[in-house]
Design an enzyme around this catalytic site. Sequence first.
Site, PDB file in Angstrom:
ATOM      1  N   ARG A  64     -22.002   6.223 -58.221  1.00 43.48           N
ATOM      2  CA  ARG A  64     -21.413   7.537 -58.477  1.00 43.48           C
ATOM      3  C   ARG A  64     -22.335   8.441 -59.301  1.00 43.48           C
ATOM      4  NH1 ARG A  64     -14.879   6.834 -58.710  1.00 43.48           N
ATOM      5  NH2 ARG A  64     -14.763   4.649 -58.098  1.00 43.48           N
ATOM      6  N   GLU A 116     -20.265   0.789 -60.164  1.00 40.86           N
ATOM      7  CA  GLU A 116     -19.619   2.099 -60.091  1.00 40.86           C
ATOM      8  C   GLU A 116     -20.518   3.183 -60.682  1.00 40.86           C
ATOM      9  OE1 GLU A 116     -17.094   2.683 -58.422  1.00 40.86           O
ATOM     10  OE2 GLU A 116     -15.820   0.903 -58.354  1.00 40.86           O
ATOM     11  N   ASP A 146     -17.384  -5.528 -48.796  1.00 38.97           N
ATOM     12  CA  ASP A 146     -17.699  -4.469 -47.849  1.00 38.97           C
ATOM     13  C   ASP A 146     -19.150  -3.989 -47.848  1.00 38.97           C
ATOM     14  OD1 ASP A 146     -17.286  -3.442 -50.380  1.00 38.97           O
ATOM     15  OD2 ASP A 146     -15.820  -1.928 -49.782  1.00 38.97           O
ATOM     16  N   GLU A 193     -13.158   6.204 -46.341  1.00 35.12           N
ATOM     17  CA  GLU A 193     -13.849   5.335 -45.370  1.00 35.12           C
ATOM     18  C   GLU A 193     -13.610   5.736 -43.916  1.00 35.12           C
ATOM     19  OE1 GLU A 193     -13.872   3.577 -49.204  1.00 35.12           O
ATOM     20  OE2 GLU A 193     -12.109   4.093 -47.979  1.00 35.12           O
TER      21      GLU A 193
END
Length: 623
Positions: free
Chosen positions: A217, A213, A357, A523
């Site tokens: 980010r 993360e 993913d 998404e």
Amino acid sequence: MSKQLPYSMKDVHYDNAKFRQRSCSQMVTQTLLTSNMKRGCIQCSTGKFLVLLMIGGLTYLILTHSSPVNTVNGLAKDIGTEEGNIRFGKFWRKPPRLPPRLSPDEIRGNNGSVHEPAKLNSASEWRARQQSVKSAFIHAWSGYKKYAMGYDELMPLSQRGVDGLGGLGATIVDALDTAMIMGLDEIVSEAGSWIEVHLPERLNQKGQVNLFETTIRVLGGLLSAYHLSGGEKGESPISKGPKPTVYLENARNLGDRLLTAFTASPTAIPFSDVVLRDSSAHPAPDGQSSTSEVSTLQLEFNYLSFLTGDPKYSAESMKVLEHLKTLPKVEGLVPIYVSPHSGEFSGENIRLGSRGDSYYEYLLKVWLQQQGSNVTYLHDMYEEAMKGVRHLLVRKSSPNGLVFVGELPYGANGAFSPKMDHLVCFLPGTLALGATKGVTKEKAVKANLLSTEDLENLKLAEELAKTCYEMYAVTSTGLASEIAYFNIEGDSEGGSDGGNKSSKYVHDIIIKYADRHNLLRPETVESLFMLYRITEDPKYREWGWEIFKAFESHTKVDSGGYTSLDDVTVIPPRRRDKMETFFLGETLKYLYLLFGDSSVIPLDEYVFNSEAHPLPIKKIAKK
């Protein structure tokens, strides 16, 4: 000439000939020769006299009406004269020559398009819609600035901030490059100044953060801000805010601390968590790392090495992909957990939703970023995986045949689950990007760049994009749930529909009670953006606009910010009191770019990291 309409040049010449000018004498002669009265008139003396009188009068008119009326200028000259013959000129003036009838092909050749006015109106409309997205971003930022500045995230209903991502001001860094792209100089200045003053101290003092993360980010946001502010050019900042080196210095500081996750692990698989203040790292409580998390670091660390000239960041991160290449797979598909202690996959659960993913996304994107390097194995892994997706995971719903991607929770030999996370909606955009490598489909076809497999992937991308949109349209709010199930023949899942009874697919999509929330995820609009850029089909813009309107209607908080929802199947929806950083960093950015000019952040020159931070391709690939 056009194949749709039976026009030819012969037809055009014929149409033009019908409107050729004729002189006064030609008109009178033609009338006399064709009149049914001519025989009756010349049989009596009175008729003969009238005919002679008419001929004399016409002779006089021809002799006195000598001014030409063959051009626009000639006509203007006649109108301006005060000579007596103007009375006759008005009466006997020649019929106007009508413009020639052109075939559709000639119209396009002369004017560019038979729909040009409509295109102009459409462009104006999309500019207005893009401005609406910019206004939404300003509203989201205003709430964050007022109630949560310096915190990771805004809780818009309770009007306070919360640190859920390590306390690095994640919303500020995540939103910065969106503000740059939108040209919001005041917000860029506010965010940049906060980074310059406060982020170095936070990096030195804060505790545990998640490697994945924080990389996508914060590190990704800093690197993108450095590029977009003109840092690589060594010039004055393009936008407001501090010097670009401020972003790079903080990125390097953060990168050095995150690197511990790689170097502390006994294998090529990094630990999941890092303690910033002492640059230590440790695994998750269960000892496992997510496959998607360890394989979604390379774009950022590669670019950091490129900018600093220090290869250690790229070398450590690329070891992960090189190691994953050697592990056994199921038709290119991999389990969602991998052990940093053994270096092996853990369990059999295969899915393209959470924890799986972006493994597939970065196989393609790192290959695109590093073209020219020895990374062709990444493209091979990507192509093999997409074949596996088509063979093992793609199904059609009942009764109306929506194409979706399911899961294999017990591996290839276990039962198929018709469950699809909203996260899977990244896949249509990735498939389209992999097919054309970022250029438009039209250009790729003309250059004969598309293989049979590329065409299959592009077709699947468009089918899945429709499904992702219908996951929104099937609910009462027009917003998708976090997870959806699909009815398939012989296996009907229990649960409720989305609430929109007018949807054609109300019986295809099932939303279970625990899955009805919406987190403002990006998404679907990410894939709509990429598919619009690649196919140039305006329906993707229209779908994006419908989704944006639903966000405006149901998630906007009057006092500032936007909120996640607990239940998208009822109106009014229950609200969750959380504005995720990716709403500013991804969702609104993709919508803004979807409605804007395709020359901004072109897909063949930039690759978006998993948090929508654009990083340049060509310089890195060339080097």
